[in-house]
Design a protein around this motif. Structure first.
Motif, PDB file in Angstrom:
ATOM      1  N   GLU A  17       0.824  -1.207   0.000  1.00  0.00           N
ATOM      2  CA  GLU A  17       0.000   0.000   0.000  1.00  0.00           C
ATOM      3  C   GLU A  17       0.866   1.269   0.000  1.00  0.00           C
ATOM      4  N   ALA A  18       2.022   1.189   0.636  1.00  0.00           N
ATOM      5  CA  ALA A  18       2.912   2.360   0.698  1.00  0.00           C
ATOM      6  C   ALA A  18       4.355   1.935   0.475  1.00  0.00           C
ATOM      7  N   VAL A  19       5.127   2.884  -0.078  1.00  0.00           N
ATOM      8  CA  VAL A  19       6.582   2.693  -0.157  1.00  0.00           C
ATOM      9  C   VAL A  19       7.249   3.891   0.499  1.00  0.00           C
ATOM     10  N   ASN A 106      -3.710   4.588   8.395  1.00  0.00           N
ATOM     11  CA  ASN A 106      -4.314   3.240   8.372  1.00  0.00           C
ATOM     12  C   ASN A 106      -3.754   2.352   7.279  1.00  0.00           C
ATOM     13  N   ILE A 107      -2.466   2.499   7.028  1.00  0.00           N
ATOM     14  CA  ILE A 107      -1.793   1.720   5.985  1.00  0.00           C
ATOM     15  C   ILE A 107      -1.502   0.324   6.539  1.00  0.00           C
ATOM     16  N   THR A 108      -1.745  -0.684   5.710  1.00  0.00           N
ATOM     17  CA  THR A 108      -1.562  -2.063   6.190  1.00  0.00           C
ATOM     18  C   THR A 108      -0.212  -2.658   5.776  1.00  0.00           C
ATOM     19  N   ARG A 141       2.979  -2.514  18.974  1.00  0.00           N
ATOM     20  CA  ARG A 141       1.923  -1.497  19.094  1.00  0.00           C
ATOM     21  C   ARG A 141       0.675  -1.888  18.312  1.00  0.00           C
ATOM     22  N   PRO A 142      -0.484  -1.523  18.837  1.00  0.00           N
ATOM     23  CA  PRO A 142      -1.696  -1.787  18.076  1.00  0.00           C
ATOM     24  C   PRO A 142      -1.758  -0.856  16.877  1.00  0.00           C
ATOM     25  N   GLY A 143      -2.411  -1.278  15.820  1.00  0.00           N
ATOM     26  CA  GLY A 143      -2.537  -0.405  14.644  1.00  0.00           C
ATOM     27  C   GLY A 143      -2.765  -1.202  13.395  1.00  0.00           C
ATOM     28  N   SER A 144      -2.778  -0.483  12.276  1.00  0.00           N
ATOM     29  CA  SER A 144      -3.170  -1.061  10.995  1.00  0.00           C
ATOM     30  C   SER A 144      -2.105  -1.954  10.364  1.00  0.00           C
ATOM     31  N   LEU A 145      -0.850  -1.704  10.676  1.00  0.00           N
ATOM     32  CA  LEU A 145       0.244  -2.337   9.919  1.00  0.00           C
ATOM     33  C   LEU A 145       0.301  -3.855  10.075  1.00  0.00           C
ATOM     34  N   GLN A 146       0.354  -4.519   8.936  1.00  0.00           N
ATOM     35  CA  GLN A 146       0.459  -5.982   8.957  1.00  0.00           C
ATOM     36  C   GLN A 146       1.767  -6.479   8.352  1.00  0.00           C
TER      37      GLN A 146
END
Ligand code: AR6
Length: 169
Positions: A17-19, A106-108, A141-146
């Motif tokens: 999703e991001a670079v 919210n980038i995964t 940490r909690p969050g969107s990143l997978q």
């Protein structure tokens, strides 16, 4: 959440999703990573980055991906080795701030090059150590990143990164 290690070109990470861009302070095209990303993204990327210039070492900002296959580009300015101090802290901040921007958007999935280890002269092994330390300590940490992917450009970088990563886990 997982860390992936691949050999390849940061401009070809079409499933991310991001670079992350190893930017210059003007957020313009250049050599290395910035050159590859700007070339594929087209002029919109430079135009979008202008408002954030001059970027400070250790800082990270987000733009769209324009012609890239990624929704977002996270631009971070690494320290110039031997000039910007404290170098290790600033390099760590590049990774940490980039991960923060990813979380805020919210980038995964995000792909990183090895910041500062090209034109900016940061020693390869030390640059890898900092990358791994910051990314691994961020993960609980909690969050969107997978997925956080490290994209290594040469065989030497890839082998060194893999050896260091495997010896930590
Ligand atoms: N994909 C993945 N990694 C790459 C690629 C690529 N296409 N090209 C180079 N690398 P650098 P820096 C590796 O110089 O040191 C620019 O000119 C490279 O082998 O891109 O932070 C900017 O305009 C090295 O390990 O970034 C800035 O002025 C790493 O990516 C300046 O360079 C980073 O190399 C930033 O210097």
């Amino acid at each position: 959440m997982k860390i992936e290690v691949v050999k390849g070109d940061i401009a070809d990470q079409s499933d991310m999703e991001a670079v992350v861009n190893a930017a210059n302070k003007e957020l313009r095209s250049g050599g290395g990573v910035a050159g590859a990303l700007h070339k594929k993204a087209g002029p919109g990327l430079q135009k979008a980055g202008e408002r954030y210039a001059p970027l400070q070492p250790g800082e990270a900002v987000v733009t769209e991906g324009f012609g890239l296959p990624n929704d977002f580009v996270i631009h971070t300015l690494g320290p110039v080795y031997g000039t910007d101090e404290p170098a290790e802290e600033l390099l760590g901040s590049c990774y940490g701030e980039s991960l923060e921007r990813a979380r805020e958007h919210n980038i995964t999935s995000v792909a990183f090059p090895l910041i500062s280890t090209g034109a900016f002269g940061y020693p390869l092994e030390a640059g890898i150590d900092t990358a791994l330390e910051v990314v691994e300590s961020y993960f609980p940490r909690p969050g969107s990143l997978q997925i956080v992917r490290s994209v290594l450009f040469s065989d030497e970088q890839y082998e060194t990164f893999k050896r260091k990563y495997e010896s930590r886990s």
